[in-house]
Enzyme design. Sequence first.
Site, PDB file in Angstrom:
ATOM      1  N   CYS A  16      28.126   5.425 153.632  1.00  0.00           N
ATOM      2  CA  CYS A  16      29.014   6.002 152.661  1.00  0.00           C
ATOM      3  C   CYS A  16      30.547   5.536 152.979  1.00  0.00           C
ATOM      4  CB  CYS A  16      28.822   7.433 152.362  1.00  0.00           C
ATOM      5  SG  CYS A  16      29.861   8.078 150.892  1.00  0.00           S
ATOM      6  N   GLY A  58      31.337  11.373 146.017  1.00  0.00           N
ATOM      7  CA  GLY A  58      30.747  12.575 146.190  1.00  0.00           C
ATOM      8  C   GLY A  58      29.687  12.748 145.283  1.00  0.00           C
ATOM      9  N   CYS A 265      41.713   2.862 142.030  1.00  0.00           N
ATOM     10  CA  CYS A 265      40.386   2.240 142.010  1.00  0.00           C
ATOM     11  C   CYS A 265      39.533   3.163 142.806  1.00  0.00           C
ATOM     12  CB  CYS A 265      40.446   0.814 142.580  1.00  0.00           C
ATOM     13  SG  CYS A 265      38.933   0.110 142.951  1.00  0.00           S
ATOM     14  N   ASP A 266      38.196   3.115 142.390  1.00  0.00           N
ATOM     15  CA  ASP A 266      37.316   3.980 143.361  1.00  0.00           C
ATOM     16  C   ASP A 266      37.175   3.793 144.861  1.00  0.00           C
ATOM     17  OD1 ASP A 266      35.166   5.646 143.845  1.00  0.00           O
ATOM     18  OD2 ASP A 266      33.789   4.025 143.541  1.00  0.00           O
TER      19      ASP A 266
END
Length: 375
Positions: A16, A58, A265-266
């Site tokens: 992650c 998340g 942006c992500d």
Amino acid sequence: MAKPVGSLCNMNCGYCYYLNADSRGENARMSDALLEIFIRRYIEESPGPVVPFTWHGGEPALAGLDFFRLAVELQKRYLPEGWKCWNNLQTNGTLIDDEWAAFLAENRFDVGLSVDGTPELHDSYRKDKGGSGTYERAVTAVRLLQNRGIQPDLLCTVTAAAAESPLAVYRTLRQLGTGWIQFIPIVRKTPGGELTPESVDGEGYGRFLCEIFDEWLFNDIGKTEVQLFAETARVRSGKLAALCWMASTCGRVLIVERDGGVYACDHYVTPENRLGDIAESGLASLVDSPLQRRFGSDKFDTLPKQCRKCKWLPLCNGGCPKDRLAMTASGEPGLNVLCEGLKRFFAHSEEPMKRAMALRRRGLGPEEIMAELKR
């Protein structure tokens, strides 16, 4: 995308990039007041008549069902007559029970659910906070959603390990019968600039895509959609790419964090890419701000010369900027780590994909197309 609990998650996935990206407390979620501001402004500034909401994390389900009940209520309150909202929940599935599934079905949510192919691959990376694998819980969530009439999009990461078993990954996902699979390559670097052990390289990614493409081409046209295959066909048919990383520029998908901060942006939720605050600024002004326009145009403007001359530029446009960690043959920085793999896939799929598209234009159905391709 809205991230109602930010990077808060009930899992601890080994690859992650976002886990613990903020430090606003374990129980913090977007306030009801901020949620209302976000929904009202987003609808007011949308061209309509469909307003798309994507809830991300998340793990956004940690915000709780009451949060999403309120979100739907607020959407209905502020929607102009004749308009509607489209909601998409991106989830790991571990919190989805029948009550959640019933709510999502009743309110016509689409769902993206993470399943990393085989149980072994999934459980090796996608662990809960106690270190246990979560494959069975994810699959249970798929079945609960299907029982309520929702076919979730399956989101599968491609690690170095997954790249060694492409057909096992694809067939396991196909057996879940949802009809849509999205492959997400894992590309991360160490502080020293090297790819992390779980990251897939270009060679592995290319082999992975080509083997799955052949399996799909002869068996699953019309039954299972693979996002990259569908998007490649879309561009080859003369349409603009819907995927941001395949487009010539990017920057049109902002991120609203749980504290109201709006980011470029992500993959760039960082101080230097913070555009403003939803409580103070309209989303339209932020997405069209000079900072964000420059962020989007940099995707093309910083392309290496090697990319600008590449046959496959119209299909990949250099890929996602976050993956441009390699050097070209001439030593120019900014080459996509996955370049060789993408080129291999585009070359491998070109003629059979064009043939399949031509057969479809002639009016042949999926079974006839696959039979002709096999012949």
